[in-house]
Enzyme design. Structure first.
Site, PDB file in Angstrom:
ATOM      1  N   ILE A   1       0.951  -0.825   0.066  1.00 24.23           N
ATOM      2  CA  ILE A   1      -0.208   0.007  -0.487  1.00 24.23           C
ATOM      3  C   ILE A   1       0.499   1.402   0.210  1.00 24.23           C
ATOM      4  O   ILE A   1       0.649   2.501  -0.619  1.00 24.23           O
ATOM      5  CB  ILE A   1      -0.921   0.096   1.294  1.00 24.23           C
ATOM      6  CG1 ILE A   1      -2.258  -1.773   0.799  1.00 24.23           C
ATOM      7  CG2 ILE A   1      -1.997   1.309   1.041  1.00 24.23           C
ATOM      8  CD1 ILE A   1      -2.601  -1.131   2.410  1.00 24.23           C
TER       9      ILE A   1
ATOM     10  N   PHE B 297       2.677   3.217   7.292  1.00 20.34           N
ATOM     11  CA  PHE B 297       2.369   2.036   7.238  1.00 20.34           C
ATOM     12  C   PHE B 297       2.857   0.945   7.670  1.00 20.34           C
ATOM     13  O   PHE B 297       2.688  -0.224   7.358  1.00 20.34           O
ATOM     14  CB  PHE B 297       2.387   1.849   5.572  1.00 20.34           C
ATOM     15  CG  PHE B 297       1.685   2.761   4.694  1.00 20.34           C
ATOM     16  CD1 PHE B 297       0.015   2.786   4.200  1.00 20.34           C
ATOM     17  CD2 PHE B 297       1.700   3.905   3.771  1.00 20.34           C
ATOM     18  CE1 PHE B 297      -0.237   3.328   3.959  1.00 20.34           C
ATOM     19  CE2 PHE B 297       1.768   4.885   3.166  1.00 20.34           C
ATOM     20  CZ  PHE B 297      -0.296   4.568   3.002  1.00 20.34           C
ATOM     21  N   ALA B 298       4.382   1.197   8.098  1.00 20.46           N
ATOM     22  CA  ALA B 298       4.573   0.182   8.285  1.00 20.46           C
ATOM     23  C   ALA B 298       3.919  -0.993   9.751  1.00 20.46           C
ATOM     24  O   ALA B 298       3.766  -0.422  10.805  1.00 20.46           O
ATOM     25  CB  ALA B 298       6.130   0.475   8.915  1.00 20.46           C
TER      26      ALA B 298
ATOM     27  N   ASN C 108       6.666  -4.228  17.084  1.00 20.41           N
ATOM     28  CA  ASN C 108       7.043  -3.651  16.255  1.00 20.41           C
ATOM     29  C   ASN C 108       5.705  -3.103  16.081  1.00 20.41           C
ATOM     30  O   ASN C 108       6.077  -1.923  15.073  1.00 20.41           O
ATOM     31  CB  ASN C 108       7.463  -5.012  14.989  1.00 20.41           C
ATOM     32  CG  ASN C 108       7.349  -4.296  13.582  1.00 20.41           C
ATOM     33  OD1 ASN C 108       8.246  -3.636  13.407  1.00 20.41           O
ATOM     34  ND2 ASN C 108       6.766  -4.339  12.297  1.00 20.41           N
TER      35      ASN C 108
ATOM     36  N   SER D   6      -7.346  -1.101   9.965  1.00 21.75           N
ATOM     37  CA  SER D   6      -8.453  -2.219   9.444  1.00 21.75           C
ATOM     38  C   SER D   6      -9.474  -2.931   9.494  1.00 21.75           C
ATOM     39  O   SER D   6      -9.787  -2.723  10.606  1.00 21.75           O
ATOM     40  CB  SER D   6      -7.427  -3.681   9.753  1.00 21.75           C
ATOM     41  OG  SER D   6      -7.806  -5.105   9.450  1.00 21.75           O
TER      42      SER D   6
ATOM     43  N   TYR E 188      -2.187  -9.720  15.084  1.00 19.90           N
ATOM     44  CA  TYR E 188      -2.397  -9.014  14.860  1.00 19.90           C
ATOM     45  C   TYR E 188      -3.492  -8.096  14.625  1.00 19.90           C
ATOM     46  O   TYR E 188      -2.960  -6.492  14.490  1.00 19.90           O
ATOM     47  CB  TYR E 188      -2.340  -9.795  12.874  1.00 19.90           C
ATOM     48  CG  TYR E 188      -2.463  -8.726  12.111  1.00 19.90           C
ATOM     49  CD1 TYR E 188      -1.687  -7.208  11.555  1.00 19.90           C
ATOM     50  CD2 TYR E 188      -3.462  -8.281  11.279  1.00 19.90           C
ATOM     51  CE1 TYR E 188      -2.285  -6.325   9.908  1.00 19.90           C
ATOM     52  CE2 TYR E 188      -4.407  -7.693  10.198  1.00 19.90           C
ATOM     53  CZ  TYR E 188      -3.660  -6.343  10.144  1.00 19.90           C
ATOM     54  OH  TYR E 188      -3.611  -5.130   8.620  1.00 19.90           O
TER      55      TYR E 188
ATOM     56  N   LYS F 255      -3.874  -3.672  15.831  1.00 17.26           N
ATOM     57  CA  LYS F 255      -4.500  -1.963  15.016  1.00 17.26           C
ATOM     58  C   LYS F 255      -5.404  -1.863  16.254  1.00 17.26           C
ATOM     59  O   LYS F 255      -5.482  -0.714  16.370  1.00 17.26           O
ATOM     60  CB  LYS F 255      -5.294  -2.511  13.746  1.00 17.26           C
ATOM     61  CG  LYS F 255      -4.686  -3.523  12.678  1.00 17.26           C
ATOM     62  CD  LYS F 255      -3.579  -2.739  12.142  1.00 17.26           C
ATOM     63  CE  LYS F 255      -2.657  -3.032  11.070  1.00 17.26           C
ATOM     64  NZ  LYS F 255      -1.160  -1.701  10.567  1.00 17.26           N
TER      65      LYS F 255
ATOM     66  N   ARG G 183     -15.780  -9.879   0.959  1.00 17.83           N
ATOM     67  CA  ARG G 183     -15.275  -9.246   0.973  1.00 17.83           C
ATOM     68  C   ARG G 183     -15.431  -8.295   0.357  1.00 17.83           C
ATOM     69  O   ARG G 183     -16.051  -7.712  -0.727  1.00 17.83           O
ATOM     70  CB  ARG G 183     -13.834  -9.912   1.246  1.00 17.83           C
ATOM     71  CG  ARG G 183     -13.358 -10.491   1.841  1.00 17.83           C
ATOM     72  CD  ARG G 183     -13.804 -10.286   3.550  1.00 17.83           C
ATOM     73  NE  ARG G 183     -12.845 -11.017   4.480  1.00 17.83           N
ATOM     74  CZ  ARG G 183     -14.042 -12.568   4.773  1.00 17.83           C
ATOM     75  NH1 ARG G 183     -14.758 -12.181   4.842  1.00 17.83           N
ATOM     76  NH2 ARG G 183     -13.192 -13.894   5.807  1.00 17.83           N
TER      77      ARG G 183
HETATM   78  C1  UD1 Z   1      -6.693 -10.684   5.973  1.00 18.83           C
HETATM   79  C2  UD1 Z   1      -6.421 -10.725   7.113  1.00 18.83           C
HETATM   80  C3  UD1 Z   1      -7.208  -9.289   8.101  1.00 18.83           C
HETATM   81  C4  UD1 Z   1      -5.917  -8.229   6.927  1.00 18.83           C
HETATM   82  C5  UD1 Z   1      -5.787  -8.547   6.227  1.00 18.83           C
HETATM   83  C6  UD1 Z   1      -4.923  -8.294   5.490  1.00 18.83           C
HETATM   84  C7  UD1 Z   1      -7.660 -12.741   8.711  1.00 18.83           C
HETATM   85  C8  UD1 Z   1      -8.487 -13.160   9.128  1.00 18.83           C
HETATM   86  N1  UD1 Z   1      -7.768 -12.178   8.055  1.00 18.83           N
HETATM   87  O1  UD1 Z   1      -8.282 -10.691   6.088  1.00 18.83           O
HETATM   88  O2  UD1 Z   1      -7.264  -9.299   9.538  1.00 18.83           O
HETATM   89  O3  UD1 Z   1      -5.920  -7.437   7.151  1.00 18.83           O
HETATM   90  O4  UD1 Z   1      -5.566 -10.099   5.292  1.00 18.83           O
HETATM   91  O5  UD1 Z   1      -4.766  -8.178   3.669  1.00 18.83           O
HETATM   92  O6  UD1 Z   1      -6.777 -13.803   8.242  1.00 18.83           O
HETATM   93  N2  UD1 Z   1      -9.059 -17.002   1.177  1.00 18.83           N
HETATM   94  C9  UD1 Z   1      -9.181 -18.616   0.112  1.00 18.83           C
HETATM   95  N3  UD1 Z   1      -8.067 -18.935  -0.133  1.00 18.83           N
HETATM   96  C10 UD1 Z   1      -6.878 -18.609   0.405  1.00 18.83           C
HETATM   97  C11 UD1 Z   1      -7.093 -17.364   0.797  1.00 18.83           C
HETATM   98  C12 UD1 Z   1      -7.852 -17.095   1.109  1.00 18.83           C
HETATM   99  O7  UD1 Z   1     -10.518 -18.882  -0.020  1.00 18.83           O
HETATM  100  O8  UD1 Z   1      -5.727 -19.171  -0.149  1.00 18.83           O
HETATM  101  C13 UD1 Z   1     -10.616 -16.392   1.416  1.00 18.83           C
HETATM  102  C14 UD1 Z   1     -10.446 -16.269   2.767  1.00 18.83           C
HETATM  103  O9  UD1 Z   1     -11.222 -16.906   3.449  1.00 18.83           O
HETATM  104  C15 UD1 Z   1     -11.110 -14.736   2.173  1.00 18.83           C
HETATM  105  C16 UD1 Z   1     -10.854 -14.350   1.586  1.00 18.83           C
HETATM  106  O10 UD1 Z   1     -10.500 -15.138   0.263  1.00 18.83           O
HETATM  107  O11 UD1 Z   1     -13.059 -15.215   2.690  1.00 18.83           O
HETATM  108  C17 UD1 Z   1     -10.028 -13.660   1.115  1.00 18.83           C
HETATM  109  O12 UD1 Z   1      -9.054 -13.576   2.669  1.00 18.83           O
HETATM  110  P1  UD1 Z   1      -8.051 -12.602   2.632  1.00 18.83           P
HETATM  111  O13 UD1 Z   1      -7.363 -12.380   1.035  1.00 18.83           O
HETATM  112  O14 UD1 Z   1      -6.657 -13.270   3.395  1.00 18.83           O
HETATM  113  O15 UD1 Z   1      -8.672 -11.312   3.152  1.00 18.83           O
HETATM  114  P2  UD1 Z   1      -8.882 -11.495   4.440  1.00 18.83           P
HETATM  115  O16 UD1 Z   1      -8.761 -12.870   5.350  1.00 18.83           O
HETATM  116  O17 UD1 Z   1     -10.737 -10.994   4.984  1.00 18.83           O
END
Ligand code: UD1
Length: 336
Positions: A12, A80-81, A99, A124, A149, A153, A231
Site C-alpha cells: 500500500i 504503514f510500517a 513492531n 483494518s 495482528y 490495529k 469481502r
Molecule cells: C486478512 C486478515 C486481515 C488483514 C488482511 C490484510 C485474516 C482472518 N484476516 O483478511 O486481518 O487485515 O488479510 O490483507 O487473516 N481465501 C481462500 N483461499 C486462500 C486465501 C483466502 O479461500 O488461499 C478466502 C478467505 O477465506 C477469505 C477471502 O479469501 O474469505 C479473503 O482472504 P484474505 O485475502 O486472506 O483476506 P482476509 O482474510 O479478509
C-alpha cells in the site's frame, strides 16, 4: 510539502507514494526492507520519472527519525510500517506488539518533539470482527480481535484516541482499510508476498501463472448466496488516493488536536467464487481450485459503508474489481 511514508516500499505504501507524488507532494520513504524488495524503488523511479527520497532503517528508531526530521521539512506522516501476517502474529505475539505498537509510540513521541502534528494510521476492517449488521459504518461496534495482528490495529487506534483525549498536539486519522488488491496499471509495482501468500488475490495470481498447482477455497458452506465468504476488495490505487484526500482533510482542520476514523472500502462485497470468475474473465484462463475446509478466524461477510469518507473528504472508490484483477494479473506476468 514533504510527507514521511513509513513502510513506503510496501504494497500500500508504494502505491501511496505514487498518488502523493502525482498530487504534488514530496514523499519521503522510511523502510527497513524487512518485507519489501529494493526493486520497488526502481518501479517508483520508472513510474514517476524521478528518484524518490528513501531512508533505509527502522521507523521506530528515534535517532533515525530525528535525522530525517532535520534533513527534510516533513509536514505529515503516513504510517504503514507494520507486520501483517495473521498466522505468524499468533506464534510470535511479542514481535508483533513491539513492531506494530512500540514503533507507533516511538514515532508519535518523535513527532510531538519535532512539532509535526499530522498522522494517518493504517487500521483494518478486522477491528469489526464478525459484524452483526452490514454494511459496517464507523459506528459499528469494535470487537475483540481474533488475532494478535488484529489486536495491534485495535490498540493502535486506542493509543491515538488517548493522545487526542490527553490534548497532545497531534491530529490523526484512523483509516480502516477493507481488502486492498490490484497493482499500479503500469505493471511496474504491485504486491510482492514473501513465501506462500496467505491472501486470496496473490494466491490466485500465482496459481493462474502456474506457480502453484491450485487454490483452496476456504469453505463453501457459509451463509452467503454462493456459500463462500464475502469481502470488500478495493483497488490499491483507490486506497492510495484515499490517503491523499485524508492528508488534504487534515491540513484544512483548524484545530491542533484531532482524531477521527474512516472506513476505506468500495461498499460492494464480492464472494471468493465471484473473484475467481472475475479473474478467469479478465485473464482468459481457467483457475484450478478445490473446495477446502473453513479457515479459522475468517468471518463470513464484511463490507464497508463508505458514506462518511465520501461526505467529509469527497473521496470514493472509482475502480472495479475487474480493473483490480486486470492490473494484478499484468503485474504478476511482469515479475515472472
Ligand atoms: C486478512 C486478515 C486481515 C488483514 C488482511 C490484510 C485474516 C482472518 N484476516 O483478511 O486481518 O487485515 O488479510 O490483507 O487473516 N481465501 C481462500 N483461499 C486462500 C486465501 C483466502 O479461500 O488461499 C478466502 C478467505 O477465506 C477469505 C477471502 O479469501 O474469505 C479473503 O482472504 P484474505 O485475502 O486472506 O483476506 P482476509 O482474510 O479478509
Amino acid at each position: 510539502m514533504h510527507i514521511l511514508v513509513t513502510g513506503g516500499a510496501g504494497f500500500i505504501g508504494s502505491h501511496t507514494v505514487v498518488a502523493l507524488s502525482e498530487a504534488g507532494y514530496t514523499p519521503v520513504i522510511v523502510d527497513d526492507f524487512s518485507n519489501a524488495d529494493k526493486s520497488v524503488l526502481d518501479g517508483l523511479t520508472a513510474i514517476l520519472g524521478k528518484k524518490v527520497i528513501c531512508y533505509e532503517g527502522d521507523c521506530g528508531d528515534k535517532q533515525l527519525l530525528q535525522k530525517i526530521f532535520n534533513e527534510q521539512a516533513i509536514q505529515g506522516v503516513i504510517h504503514f510500517a507494520a507486520f501483517k501476517a495473521v498466522g505468524e502474529s499468533m506464534s510470535e505475539p511479542l514481535k508483533y506488539y513491539r513492531n506494530n505498537l512500540g514503533t507507533l509510540v516511538a514515532l508519535l513521541e518523535s513527532m510531538v518533539s519535532a512539532g509535526i502534528p499530522d498522522l494517518i494510521f493504517s487500521s483494518s476492517c478486522t477491528v469489526y470482527g464478525d459484524p452483526a449488521k452490514l454494511p459496517v459504518t464507523e459506528a459499528s461496534p469494535v470487537q475483540q480481535p481474533e488475532s494478535v495482528y488484529g489486536n495491534t490495529k485495535k490498540v493502535g487506534e486506542e493509543i491515538l484516541l488517548d493522545c487526542q483525549r490527553a490534548g497532545l498536539p497531534l491530529r490523526s486519522l484512523l483509516l480502516r482499510y477493507f481488502n486492498p488488491v490490484g497493482a499500479h496499471p503500469s505493471g511496474l509495482i504491485g504486491e510482492l508476498p514473501s513465501g506462500v501468500p496467505s491472501n486470496l488475490v496473490p494466491f490466485v495470481m500465482q496459481t493462474g501463472a502456474g506457480l502453484r498447482p491450485q487454490l483452496t477455497v476456504f469453505g463453501d458452506d457459509y451463509d452467503t448466496p454462493d456459500g463462500t465468504c464475502i469481502r470488500d476488495y478495493i483497488h490499491v490505487m483507490d486506497l492510495a488516493e484515499a490517503h491523499v484526500a485524508a492528508l488534504a482533510y487534515l491540513k484544512k482542520l483548524n484545530t491542533p488536536n484531532h482524531c477521527d476514523v474512516f472506513n476505506v472500502g468500495t461498499g460492494k462485497g464480492a464472494s471468493v467464487m465471484e473473484l475467481i470468475r472475475t479473474y478467469e474473465a479478465v485473464s482468459g484462463r481457467k483457475l484450478p481450485f478445490t473446495i477446502g475446509a473453513r479457515r479459522s478466524g475468517d468471518v463470513p461477510m464484511v463490507y464497508a459503508d463508505p458514506a462518511k469518507i465520501q461526505r467529509e473528504m469527497g473521496w470514493s472508490a472509482s475502480r472495479s474489481l475487474e480493473a483490480a484483477l486486470t492490473d494484478a494479473w499484468r503485474w504478476q506476468q511482469n515479475i515472472q
